[in-house]
Enzyme design. Structure first.
Site, PDB file in Angstrom:
ATOM      1  N   ASN A   9       0.857  -1.182   0.000  1.00 49.59           N
ATOM      2  CA  ASN A   9       0.000   0.000   0.000  1.00 49.59           C
ATOM      3  C   ASN A   9       0.895   1.234   0.000  1.00 49.59           C
ATOM      4  O   ASN A   9       1.512   1.556   1.015  1.00 49.59           O
ATOM      5  CB  ASN A   9      -0.902  -0.010   1.238  1.00 49.59           C
ATOM      6  CG  ASN A   9      -1.766   1.234   1.355  1.00 49.59           C
ATOM      7  OD1 ASN A   9      -1.894   2.016   0.413  1.00 49.59           O
ATOM      8  ND2 ASN A   9      -2.367   1.424   2.518  1.00 49.59           N
ATOM      9  N   TRP A  10       0.965   1.923  -1.140  1.00 48.04           N
ATOM     10  CA  TRP A  10       1.847   3.082  -1.258  1.00 48.04           C
ATOM     11  C   TRP A  10       1.261   4.329  -0.610  1.00 48.04           C
ATOM     12  O   TRP A  10       1.952   5.341  -0.489  1.00 48.04           O
ATOM     13  CB  TRP A  10       2.151   3.350  -2.734  1.00 48.04           C
ATOM     14  CG  TRP A  10       3.170   2.413  -3.305  1.00 48.04           C
ATOM     15  CD1 TRP A  10       3.671   1.291  -2.717  1.00 48.04           C
ATOM     16  CD2 TRP A  10       3.819   2.514  -4.576  1.00 48.04           C
ATOM     17  NE1 TRP A  10       4.590   0.679  -3.531  1.00 48.04           N
ATOM     18  CE2 TRP A  10       4.702   1.416  -4.693  1.00 48.04           C
ATOM     19  CE3 TRP A  10       3.733   3.413  -5.634  1.00 48.04           C
ATOM     20  CZ2 TRP A  10       5.497   1.211  -5.816  1.00 48.04           C
ATOM     21  CZ3 TRP A  10       4.519   3.209  -6.761  1.00 48.04           C
ATOM     22  CH2 TRP A  10       5.397   2.127  -6.842  1.00 48.04           C
ATOM     23  N   LYS A  11      -0.016   4.280  -0.230  1.00 48.77           N
ATOM     24  CA  LYS A  11      -0.666   5.423   0.404  1.00 48.77           C
ATOM     25  C   LYS A  11      -0.483   6.679  -0.464  1.00 48.77           C
ATOM     26  O   LYS A  11      -0.508   6.596  -1.687  1.00 48.77           O
ATOM     27  CB  LYS A  11      -0.155   5.591   1.836  1.00 48.77           C
ATOM     28  CG  LYS A  11      -0.322   4.320   2.672  1.00 48.77           C
ATOM     29  CD  LYS A  11      -0.012   4.511   4.130  1.00 48.77           C
ATOM     30  CE  LYS A  11      -0.217   3.204   4.868  1.00 48.77           C
ATOM     31  NZ  LYS A  11       0.001   3.340   6.336  1.00 48.77           N
ATOM     32  N   HIS A  90      -9.390   0.775   5.478  1.00 47.79           N
ATOM     33  CA  HIS A  90      -8.119   1.017   6.157  1.00 47.79           C
ATOM     34  C   HIS A  90      -8.341   1.972   7.326  1.00 47.79           C
ATOM     35  O   HIS A  90      -9.178   2.874   7.260  1.00 47.79           O
ATOM     36  CB  HIS A  90      -7.101   1.601   5.176  1.00 47.79           C
ATOM     37  CG  HIS A  90      -5.699   1.597   5.690  1.00 47.79           C
ATOM     38  ND1 HIS A  90      -5.241   2.544   6.573  1.00 47.79           N
ATOM     39  CD2 HIS A  90      -4.659   0.750   5.456  1.00 47.79           C
ATOM     40  CE1 HIS A  90      -3.970   2.297   6.853  1.00 47.79           C
ATOM     41  NE2 HIS A  90      -3.601   1.213   6.205  1.00 47.79           N
ATOM     42  N   GLU A  92      -6.777   4.421   8.346  1.00 53.39           N
ATOM     43  CA  GLU A  92      -6.589   5.835   8.008  1.00 53.39           C
ATOM     44  C   GLU A  92      -7.828   6.405   7.334  1.00 53.39           C
ATOM     45  O   GLU A  92      -8.126   7.598   7.479  1.00 53.39           O
ATOM     46  CB  GLU A  92      -5.339   5.997   7.137  1.00 53.39           C
ATOM     47  CG  GLU A  92      -4.061   5.718   7.904  1.00 53.39           C
ATOM     48  CD  GLU A  92      -2.858   5.410   7.032  1.00 53.39           C
ATOM     49  OE1 GLU A  92      -1.793   5.143   7.607  1.00 53.39           O
ATOM     50  OE2 GLU A  92      -2.983   5.423   5.784  1.00 53.39           O
ATOM     51  N   GLU A 160      -4.730  -5.170  10.693  1.00 57.11           N
ATOM     52  CA  GLU A 160      -3.746  -4.114  10.910  1.00 57.11           C
ATOM     53  C   GLU A 160      -4.025  -3.419  12.239  1.00 57.11           C
ATOM     54  O   GLU A 160      -4.860  -2.506  12.304  1.00 57.11           O
ATOM     55  CB  GLU A 160      -3.797  -3.094   9.773  1.00 57.11           C
ATOM     56  CG  GLU A 160      -3.312  -3.622   8.436  1.00 57.11           C
ATOM     57  CD  GLU A 160      -2.892  -2.496   7.516  1.00 57.11           C
ATOM     58  OE1 GLU A 160      -1.824  -2.603   6.910  1.00 57.11           O
ATOM     59  OE2 GLU A 160      -3.632  -1.503   7.418  1.00 57.11           O
ATOM     60  N   GLY A 166       3.117   1.875  10.973  1.00 63.46           N
ATOM     61  CA  GLY A 166       4.119   2.920  10.818  1.00 63.46           C
ATOM     62  C   GLY A 166       4.822   3.328  12.093  1.00 63.46           C
ATOM     63  O   GLY A 166       5.573   4.308  12.103  1.00 63.46           O
ATOM     64  N   SER A 206       3.900  -2.403  10.331  1.00 66.34           N
ATOM     65  CA  SER A 206       5.360  -2.390  10.514  1.00 66.34           C
ATOM     66  C   SER A 206       6.007  -3.715  10.127  1.00 66.34           C
ATOM     67  O   SER A 206       6.922  -4.195  10.801  1.00 66.34           O
ATOM     68  CB  SER A 206       5.716  -2.015  11.954  1.00 66.34           C
ATOM     69  OG  SER A 206       5.320  -0.685  12.248  1.00 66.34           O
ATOM     70  N   GLY A 227       3.117  -1.242   4.206  1.00 67.21           N
ATOM     71  CA  GLY A 227       3.075   0.174   3.891  1.00 67.21           C
ATOM     72  C   GLY A 227       4.413   0.676   3.388  1.00 67.21           C
ATOM     73  O   GLY A 227       4.811   0.427   2.254  1.00 67.21           O
ATOM     74  N   GLY A 228       5.138   1.389   4.244  1.00 66.55           N
ATOM     75  CA  GLY A 228       6.376   2.048   3.831  1.00 66.55           C
ATOM     76  C   GLY A 228       7.404   1.145   3.195  1.00 66.55           C
ATOM     77  O   GLY A 228       8.111   1.553   2.267  1.00 66.55           O
TER      78      GLY A 228
END
Length: 248
Positions: A9-11, A90, A92, A160, A166, A206, A227-228
């Site tokens: 997920n590049w957000k 998600h 967010e 999640e 993150g 993470s 994610g990251g």
């Protein structure tokens, strides 16, 4: 048998130049696991045209197929751009856009109607974890967010924990296993053993090359929503390779 899935997920990250990272992921994507990248909406069409052996998905969709919804993107639009998946629910989106289970459920129905596979996210806050309400929260989100008609072909569930996204904090393997076993049992009870066992369950929060192997060894963990660490091939490829190894 459930095929493992490494989803990225590049957000809200990535310009056109970032698509070159997909080239570095292609070799790993030829392994036993399926690889999915969900870039920002501006890159979905270009990614779908250039990615080789990598599925492309959206990060959200509107519940309606079209209409006066400025700035929103519908499920048919994502499918038309070449997406085969969409992330829904998600944390967010639930937090920043005040989305509730009923909103996620409606979006899920729309995504299925457009032929998209849904990666549906569930997870608890730190306060809910500390109050020992995790399973109640997860159970409620599964009941409220997942429509009838789920199958192993149209639904993936991603656990999640909000407090781990993150932050570098990761639940223990026992905590991950408890939630994943619980989700499997709930899906089997609602949809029957066949469907319940066919839905893939991902862990997200993470996930990094250094902890991927340990996480993928946990009961009922069928992959990861990353994610990251999915933004760069150098970080994501070791995670894919760890998942490929666990599938062997």
């Amino acid at each position: 048998m459930r095929r493992k899935l490494a989803a990225g997920n590049w957000k809200m990250n990535g310009l056109k130049a970032a698509l070159s990272e997909l080239d570095g992921m292609e070799a790993a994507a030829q392994g036993a696991s399926e690889v999915l990248i969900c870039p920002p909406a501006t890159l979905v069409a270009a990614a779908a045209q250039t990615a080789k052996g990598i599925a492309i998905g959206g990060q959200d969709c509107h519940a309606n197929a079209s209409g006066a919804h400025t700035g929103d993107i519908s499920a048919p639009m994502l499918a038309d751009a070449g997406a085969t998946y969409v992330i829904l629910g998600h944390s967010e989106r639930r937090t920043d856009h005040d989305e509730h289970d009923e909103h996620v459920r409606a979006k899920c129905k729309s995504a299925w109607q457009a032929g998209l596979n849904v990666v549906l996210c569930v997870g608890e806050s730190l306060a809910e974890r500390e109050a020992q309400n995790t399973l109640d929260i997860i159970g409620g989100q599964l009941a409220g967010s997942v429509p009838d008609g789920a199958t192993g072909h149209n639904l993936v569930i991603a656990y999640e924990p909000i407090w781990a996204i993150g932050t570098g904090k990761v639940p223990t393997t026992d905590q991950i296993g408890e939630v994943h076993d619980f989700m499997r049992a709930r899906l089997e009870k609602r949809f029957g053993e066949g469907v319940g066992r066919s839905v893939r369950l991902l862990y997200g929060g993470s996930v990094k090359p250094g902890n991927a192997t340990e996480i993928f060894a946990v009961s009922n963990v069928d992959g990861a929503l990353v994610g990251g660490a999915s933004l760069k091939a150098a970080d994501f490829v070791p995670i894919i390779e760890a998942l490929n190894a666990s599938a062997g």
